[in-house]
Motif scaffolding. Structure first.
Motif, PDB file in Angstrom:
ATOM      1  N   VAL A   1       0.844  -1.197   0.000  1.00  0.00           N
ATOM      2  CA  VAL A   1       0.000   0.000   0.000  1.00  0.00           C
ATOM      3  C   VAL A   1       0.880   1.247   0.000  1.00  0.00           C
ATOM      4  O   VAL A   1       1.749   1.386   0.860  1.00  0.00           O
ATOM      5  CB  VAL A   1      -0.924   0.011   1.235  1.00  0.00           C
ATOM      6  N   PRO A   2       0.686   2.163  -0.959  1.00  0.00           N
ATOM      7  CA  PRO A   2       1.454   3.423  -0.939  1.00  0.00           C
ATOM      8  C   PRO A   2       1.198   4.182   0.353  1.00  0.00           C
ATOM      9  O   PRO A   2       0.090   4.161   0.898  1.00  0.00           O
ATOM     10  CB  PRO A   2       0.911   4.195  -2.151  1.00  0.00           C
ATOM     11  N   VAL A   3       2.219   4.881   0.823  1.00  0.00           N
ATOM     12  CA  VAL A   3       2.095   5.554   2.112  1.00  0.00           C
ATOM     13  C   VAL A   3       0.978   6.591   2.098  1.00  0.00           C
ATOM     14  O   VAL A   3       0.354   6.853   3.128  1.00  0.00           O
ATOM     15  CB  VAL A   3       3.448   6.184   2.521  1.00  0.00           C
ATOM     16  N   GLY A   4       0.697   7.173   0.939  1.00  0.00           N
ATOM     17  CA  GLY A   4      -0.389   8.133   0.860  1.00  0.00           C
ATOM     18  C   GLY A   4      -1.753   7.531   1.143  1.00  0.00           C
ATOM     19  O   GLY A   4      -2.701   8.253   1.464  1.00  0.00           O
ATOM     20  N   GLU A   5      -1.865   6.222   1.008  1.00  0.00           N
ATOM     21  CA  GLU A   5      -3.113   5.514   1.295  1.00  0.00           C
ATOM     22  C   GLU A   5      -2.971   4.685   2.570  1.00  0.00           C
ATOM     23  O   GLU A   5      -3.507   3.596   2.697  1.00  0.00           O
ATOM     24  CB  GLU A   5      -3.485   4.633   0.101  1.00  0.00           C
ATOM     25  N   TYR A   6      -2.236   5.232   3.522  1.00  0.00           N
ATOM     26  CA  TYR A   6      -1.823   4.528   4.730  1.00  0.00           C
ATOM     27  C   TYR A   6      -2.967   3.851   5.469  1.00  0.00           C
ATOM     28  O   TYR A   6      -2.809   2.761   6.023  1.00  0.00           O
ATOM     29  CB  TYR A   6      -1.098   5.491   5.676  1.00  0.00           C
ATOM     30  N   ALA A   7      -4.139   4.473   5.490  1.00  0.00           N
ATOM     31  CA  ALA A   7      -5.254   3.914   6.265  1.00  0.00           C
ATOM     32  C   ALA A   7      -5.633   2.532   5.760  1.00  0.00           C
ATOM     33  O   ALA A   7      -6.034   1.660   6.543  1.00  0.00           O
ATOM     34  CB  ALA A   7      -6.451   4.846   6.217  1.00  0.00           C
ATOM     35  N   GLN A   8      -5.482   2.284   4.465  1.00  0.00           N
ATOM     36  CA  GLN A   8      -5.806   0.974   3.917  1.00  0.00           C
ATOM     37  C   GLN A   8      -4.849  -0.095   4.436  1.00  0.00           C
ATOM     38  O   GLN A   8      -5.244  -1.251   4.635  1.00  0.00           O
ATOM     39  CB  GLN A   8      -5.767   1.017   2.391  1.00  0.00           C
ATOM     40  N   ALA A   9      -3.601   0.280   4.631  1.00  0.00           N
ATOM     41  CA  ALA A   9      -2.618  -0.691   5.119  1.00  0.00           C
ATOM     42  C   ALA A   9      -2.961  -1.178   6.519  1.00  0.00           C
ATOM     43  O   ALA A   9      -2.658  -2.327   6.874  1.00  0.00           O
ATOM     44  CB  ALA A   9      -1.221  -0.073   5.112  1.00  0.00           C
ATOM     45  N   TYR A  10      -3.580  -0.313   7.317  1.00  0.00           N
ATOM     46  CA  TYR A  10      -3.898  -0.655   8.697  1.00  0.00           C
ATOM     47  C   TYR A  10      -5.355  -1.094   8.866  1.00  0.00           C
ATOM     48  O   TYR A  10      -5.853  -1.158   9.988  1.00  0.00           O
ATOM     49  CB  TYR A  10      -3.575   0.523   9.615  1.00  0.00           C
ATOM     50  N   SER A  11      -6.015  -1.391   7.739  1.00  0.00           N
ATOM     51  CA  SER A  11      -7.375  -1.917   7.768  1.00  0.00           C
ATOM     52  C   SER A  11      -7.319  -3.374   7.317  1.00  0.00           C
ATOM     53  O   SER A  11      -7.231  -3.652   6.116  1.00  0.00           O
ATOM     54  CB  SER A  11      -8.296  -1.109   6.843  1.00  0.00           C
ATOM     55  N   PRO A  12      -7.322  -4.318   8.250  1.00  0.00           N
ATOM     56  CA  PRO A  12      -7.104  -5.723   7.884  1.00  0.00           C
ATOM     57  C   PRO A  12      -8.269  -6.289   7.077  1.00  0.00           C
ATOM     58  O   PRO A  12      -9.419  -5.873   7.224  1.00  0.00           O
ATOM     59  CB  PRO A  12      -6.974  -6.425   9.244  1.00  0.00           C
ATOM     60  N   THR A  13      -7.923  -7.234   6.223  1.00  0.00           N
ATOM     61  CA  THR A  13      -8.924  -8.018   5.506  1.00  0.00           C
ATOM     62  C   THR A  13      -8.693  -9.487   5.832  1.00  0.00           C
ATOM     63  O   THR A  13      -7.620  -9.873   6.296  1.00  0.00           O
ATOM     64  CB  THR A  13      -8.816  -7.823   3.982  1.00  0.00           C
ATOM     65  N   GLY A  14      -9.682 -10.303   5.571  1.00  0.00           N
ATOM     66  CA  GLY A  14      -9.560 -11.716   5.911  1.00  0.00           C
ATOM     67  C   GLY A  14      -8.551 -12.460   5.074  1.00  0.00           C
ATOM     68  O   GLY A  14      -8.125 -13.563   5.438  1.00  0.00           O
ATOM     69  N   ASP A  15      -8.120 -11.872   3.949  1.00  0.00           N
ATOM     70  CA  ASP A  15      -7.200 -12.562   3.048  1.00  0.00           C
ATOM     71  C   ASP A  15      -5.749 -12.161   3.253  1.00  0.00           C
ATOM     72  O   ASP A  15      -4.866 -12.687   2.587  1.00  0.00           O
ATOM     73  CB  ASP A  15      -7.587 -12.280   1.590  1.00  0.00           C
ATOM     74  N   ASP A  16      -5.486 -11.234   4.154  1.00  0.00           N
ATOM     75  CA  ASP A  16      -4.117 -10.750   4.333  1.00  0.00           C
ATOM     76  C   ASP A  16      -3.221 -11.793   4.984  1.00  0.00           C
ATOM     77  O   ASP A  16      -3.639 -12.504   5.909  1.00  0.00           O
ATOM     78  CB  ASP A  16      -4.109  -9.489   5.213  1.00  0.00           C
ATOM     79  N   ILE A  17      -1.990 -11.872   4.498  1.00  0.00           N
ATOM     80  CA  ILE A  17      -0.923 -12.546   5.236  1.00  0.00           C
ATOM     81  C   ILE A  17       0.010 -11.477   5.775  1.00  0.00           C
ATOM     82  O   ILE A  17       0.109 -11.248   6.973  1.00  0.00           O
ATOM     83  CB  ILE A  17      -0.186 -13.572   4.359  1.00  0.00           C
ATOM     84  N   LYS A  18       0.689 -10.761   4.895  1.00  0.00           N
ATOM     85  CA  LYS A  18       1.527  -9.641   5.320  1.00  0.00           C
ATOM     86  C   LYS A  18       1.213  -8.444   4.447  1.00  0.00           C
ATOM     87  O   LYS A  18       1.279  -8.500   3.217  1.00  0.00           O
ATOM     88  CB  LYS A  18       3.020  -9.994   5.208  1.00  0.00           C
ATOM     89  N   VAL A  19       0.885  -7.324   5.098  1.00  0.00           N
ATOM     90  CA  VAL A  19       0.636  -6.059   4.420  1.00  0.00           C
ATOM     91  C   VAL A  19       1.859  -5.160   4.628  1.00  0.00           C
ATOM     92  O   VAL A  19       2.430  -5.117   5.723  1.00  0.00           O
ATOM     93  CB  VAL A  19      -0.621  -5.371   4.977  1.00  0.00           C
ATOM     94  N   VAL A  20       2.246  -4.473   3.570  1.00  0.00           N
ATOM     95  CA  VAL A  20       3.437  -3.627   3.609  1.00  0.00           C
ATOM     96  C   VAL A  20       3.048  -2.204   3.219  1.00  0.00           C
ATOM     97  O   VAL A  20       2.324  -2.000   2.240  1.00  0.00           O
ATOM     98  CB  VAL A  20       4.510  -4.178   2.636  1.00  0.00           C
ATOM     99  N   LEU A  21       3.515  -1.249   3.998  1.00  0.00           N
ATOM    100  CA  LEU A  21       3.341   0.167   3.689  1.00  0.00           C
ATOM    101  C   LEU A  21       4.565   0.607   2.881  1.00  0.00           C
ATOM    102  O   LEU A  21       5.690   0.551   3.371  1.00  0.00           O
ATOM    103  CB  LEU A  21       3.214   0.975   4.975  1.00  0.00           C
ATOM    104  N   ASP A  22       4.343   1.019   1.639  1.00  0.00           N
ATOM    105  CA  ASP A  22       5.422   1.297   0.683  1.00  0.00           C
ATOM    106  C   ASP A  22       5.744   2.789   0.655  1.00  0.00           C
ATOM    107  O   ASP A  22       4.898   3.606   0.283  1.00  0.00           O
ATOM    108  CB  ASP A  22       4.971   0.812  -0.698  1.00  0.00           C
ATOM    109  N   PHE A  23       6.962   3.161   1.033  1.00  0.00           N
ATOM    110  CA  PHE A  23       7.375   4.557   1.042  1.00  0.00           C
ATOM    111  C   PHE A  23       7.955   4.991  -0.292  1.00  0.00           C
ATOM    112  O   PHE A  23       8.307   6.160  -0.468  1.00  0.00           O
ATOM    113  CB  PHE A  23       8.385   4.791   2.166  1.00  0.00           C
ATOM    114  N   THR A  24       8.088   4.096  -1.249  1.00  0.00           N
ATOM    115  CA  THR A  24       8.643   4.440  -2.549  1.00  0.00           C
ATOM    116  C   THR A  24       7.561   4.734  -3.569  1.00  0.00           C
ATOM    117  O   THR A  24       7.853   5.243  -4.657  1.00  0.00           O
ATOM    118  CB  THR A  24       9.544   3.322  -3.087  1.00  0.00           C
ATOM    119  N   ALA A  25       6.319   4.376  -3.268  1.00  0.00           N
ATOM    120  CA  ALA A  25       5.239   4.545  -4.259  1.00  0.00           C
ATOM    121  C   ALA A  25       4.692   5.965  -4.230  1.00  0.00           C
ATOM    122  O   ALA A  25       4.707   6.647  -3.211  1.00  0.00           O
ATOM    123  CB  ALA A  25       4.128   3.555  -3.952  1.00  0.00           C
TER     124      ALA A  25
END
Length: 348
Positions: free
Chosen positions: A324-348
């Motif tokens: 998840v791009p850092v600008g959309e940070y809230a999505q990274a911290y909103s879990p879904t049932g299919d997640d294994i590992k979510v990464v907040l990307d500072f390069t996007a």
């Protein structure tokens, strides 16, 4: 500078700040450009207001303890500009206790340790951060897409290190390992087990989806159901769920002279009707060991870096189900049932 922060103890105070100050020189000589941070259950607990402590004199805490960055400058000469680096999460307490005094800060005795993004130290979810050479771990360039997995892998490396140490109490040649839970910790535990050429079995609930396929890709066997239903007697169990019934069943399932390592953290307030006397009898008469393991010291971080560099990199990439791009940070911290590992990307 961008930073993802919370006010500890205040639920839902997660914010992306655009004018966060540059890291203070006191944080360390090595200046790092953030590439990514991994998101885990601890972050969700902090966001929920259940945990977390800001640095002294500050109200907000920068999140992020599963780091990955690239060195911008290192006057110490430990690393070089362009090198991949991660920051060790825990720092020893200031007293220090006997373990912290010998750099075994993962075994701190008095609880006065600090942790980046968790307790008393700013985290790595900011455009730039600093780290002391002692707490900087360089990575093989092959790990550029997945280096943020080093923190959870270090926890698993510590678990295996302690399993090996306990096993050396007698002649012990394990053949079968059971891992309960196929989240990031469980899958990485299974990875290290296969690297030890053990027969590996992984238990979790999903019947379809990425988890069964990831386990089978390791050459391990995937199971659903309960621990007690398994037609095997493992020499060791790495328990990664924290579910009370799974924890107790794992203690009962392990074979004679077996070892059960608990890495999952249970929530309190739940009771089970259980024959504790029978469990005590089995543990004593079969010389079994049950122990807990959390966090890691530098030795384990280096062991984890070696293990990840040896692994199939496409398999490691498959653990990351969302970037998840850092600008959309809230999505990274909103879990879904299919997640294994979510990464907040500072390069996007």
């Amino acid at each position: 500078m961008r930073a993802v922060t919370v006010t500890p103890g205040v639920p839902d105070s997660l914010r992306l700040t655009d004018n966060w100050p540059e890291p203070a020189a006191e944080e360390g000589a090595i200046v790092v450009e953030a590439l990514a941070v991994g998101v885990c259950g601890t972050d969700h607990e902090i966001i929920g207001g259940h945990y977390g402590q800001a640095p002294p004199g500050q109200q907000r805490l920068v999140l992020g303890h599963e780091s990955l960055g690239r060195v911008l400058e290192d006057p110490s000469g430990t690393l070089h500009p362009g090198d991949l680096v991660v920051g060790i999460v825990r720092h020893p307490d200031p007293v220090p206790c006997p373990n912290c005094a010998v750099d075994e800060w993962d075994m701190c005795r008095n609880g006065r340790y600090t942790e980046h993004g968790i307790k008393g130290l700013p985290g790595f979810a900011r455009d730039r951060w600093r780290v002391q050479p002692k707490f900087a771990v360089g990575l093989d360039p092959v790990l550029a897409p997945v280096g943020m997995l080093l923190e959870p892998a270090s926890v698993v490396a510590k678990a295996w290190d302690h399993i090996d140490r306990i096993g050396s109490r007698a002649e012990w040649k394990p053949h079968t390992a059971l891992v309960t839970g196929a989240g990031p910790i469980g899958l990485l535990a299974a990875l290290l087990a296969t690297q030890r050429e053990l027969s590996v079995h992984v238990l979790d609930r999903p019947i379809t989806g990425p988890k069964p396929d990831l386990v089978r890709a390791l050459g391990a066997t995937y199971h659903t159901g309960t621990v007690q239903e398994l037609d095997l007697e493992p020499d060791l169990v790495v328990e990664c769920t924290g579910a009370p019934s799974v924890v107790l069943d794992s203690m009962c399932k392990v074979g004679p002279a077996g070892i059960v390592c608990l890495t999952g953290v249970s929530s309190g307030g739940r009771t089970l009707d259980f024959d504790a006397g029978a469990l005590n009898r089995a543990l004593v008469l079969e010389n079994n060991v049950v122990f807990g393991s959390v966090n890691a010291n530098r030795r384990h971080w280096e062991q984890a870096a070696t293990a990840l560099a040896r692994a199939d990199q496409s398999w490691l990439n498959s653990l990351i189900t969302r970037r998840v791009p850092v600008g959309e940070y809230a999505q990274a911290y909103s879990p879904t049932g299919d997640d294994i590992k979510v990464v907040l990307d500072f390069t996007a």
